[in-house]
Design a protein around this motif. Structure first.
Motif, short mmCIF file in Angstrom:
data_model
loop_
_atom_site.label_atom_id
_atom_site.label_comp_id
_atom_site.label_asym_id
_atom_site.label_seq_id
_atom_site.Cartn_x
_atom_site.Cartn_y
_atom_site.Cartn_z
N THR A 125 10.64 -11.92 4.65
CA THR A 125 11.44 -11.74 3.44
C THR A 125 10.91 -10.63 2.54
O THR A 125 11.66 -10.07 1.74
N SER A 126 9.62 -10.31 2.66
CA SER A 126 9.04 -9.25 1.83
C SER A 126 9.01 -7.91 2.55
O SER A 126 8.46 -6.93 2.04
N VAL A 127 9.60 -7.85 3.74
CA VAL A 127 9.61 -6.63 4.54
C VAL A 127 11.04 -6.12 4.65
O VAL A 127 11.96 -6.88 4.94
N ILE A 160 11.18 -0.88 10.10
CA ILE A 160 10.69 -1.80 9.09
C ILE A 160 9.91 -1.01 8.06
O ILE A 160 9.43 0.10 8.34
N ASP A 161 9.80 -1.57 6.88
CA ASP A 161 9.01 -0.94 5.82
C ASP A 161 8.16 -2.02 5.18
O ASP A 161 8.63 -2.86 4.44
N ALA A 162 6.86 -2.01 5.53
CA ALA A 162 5.92 -2.98 4.99
C ALA A 162 4.84 -2.24 4.20
O ALA A 162 3.65 -2.45 4.37
N GLY A 163 5.28 -1.34 3.33
CA GLY A 163 4.35 -0.50 2.59
C GLY A 163 4.40 0.92 3.10
O GLY A 163 4.13 1.87 2.37
N ALA A 164 4.74 1.08 4.37
CA ALA A 164 4.95 2.39 4.99
C ALA A 164 6.09 2.24 5.99
O ALA A 164 6.15 1.24 6.71
N ALA A 218 2.94 8.32 16.13
CA ALA A 218 2.64 7.53 14.93
C ALA A 218 1.98 8.40 13.86
O ALA A 218 1.07 9.18 14.16
N SER A 219 2.41 8.23 12.62
CA SER A 219 1.84 8.99 11.52
C SER A 219 0.45 8.45 11.17
O SER A 219 0.08 7.35 11.57
#
Length: 247
Positions: A125-127, A160-164, A218-219
């Motif tokens: 839910t936080s992603v 997905i975006d979990a901070g990046a 991958a970055s």
């Protein structure tokens, strides 16, 4: 007695009419309870056994239009047979039958935003989830002691975006009948991470394990984030394990 004989048939007809004409909106409660209030059935029309509406998140941001028909004859034997009707290409199709702790699925096809499915998983839910989910089950049967067939899911343009922001490419999963549940594998092609994992549902427990390895594309931000999720091996891969009781 004569009055009673006249009244009773009328009451039976009224009761039957009430059952048959109960609105489709009454199904919102069962949908909400079965999904832990994560999904609702909104904008309904028709009656409970033949209606249409949309499965949506509580805020209405994500929606999947649906239409259905319940067969009456199987109800007399304790079975529930629901046919999903695709009035357009965006709507699910197929038949789902529930009978005495047995599940039969035929010609099921569901295309939906991936974020709609992820709303059912509390840990996500936080992603931020992006992409399209395509689920198919031409013939799937589950019994408590086994079954046959597979449910195949493809997550296209998975992100997905979990901070990046992380590009996962095309993610493919399959689910097969297992004792008291389901089990399956998860793989992907393309993207910033290579995924090698498995998922399982046994009773009320959902579990998953994923090995994530950075790819050549991958970055540096993604490479730096992985060790924060767990201990990395010599290849830079991190293994994540998750378990949740659905009750």
């Amino acid at each position: 007695m004569r009055v009673l004989l006249r009244v009773v048939p009328g009451l039976v007809v009224l009761a039957a009419a009430f059952v048959l004409l109960a609105p489709a909106s009454l199904l919102d409660g069962p949908v909400a309870r079965s999904t832990g209030e994560h999904l609702r059935l909104v904008d309904t029309s028709g009656v409970w056994w033949r209606g249409r509406g949309a499965v949506a998140t509580p805020d209405g941001a994500l929606r999947l239009p649906v239409a259905w028909r319940v067969s009456f004859a199987p109800l007399l034997t304790g079975a529930l047979v629901v046919t999903l009707i695709g009035h357009d290409a965006a709507m699910p199709t197929g038949t789902v039958s529930l009978r005495h702790e047995a599940l039969d699925v035929r010609d099921l096809h569901v295309a939906a935003p991936a974020a709609l499915a992820s709303s059912l998983v509390p840990t996500l839910t936080s992603v931020a989830i992006d992409g399209e989910l395509d689920l198919r089950a031409p013939a799937f049967t589950w019994r408590s002691n086994g079954g046959s067939g597979t449910i195949d899911a493809t997550w296209q343009h998975a992100r997905i975006d979990a901070g990046a922001p992380i590009d996962l490419g095309r993610v493919v999963a399959d689910a097969k009948p297992a004792a008291d549940g389901l089990s399956g594998n998860v793989r992907n092609a393309g993207g910033d991470l290579a995924i090698d994992g498995n998922v399982a549902l046994h009773g009320n427990v959902v579990s998953a394990s994923f090995k994530l390895r950075p790819t050549a594309r991958a970055s540096q931000a993604v490479r730096a984030m992985l060790p924060l999720l767990g201990a990395a091996d010599s290849t830079g891969a991190v293994t994540l394990a998750w378990r949740s009781d659905r009750r």
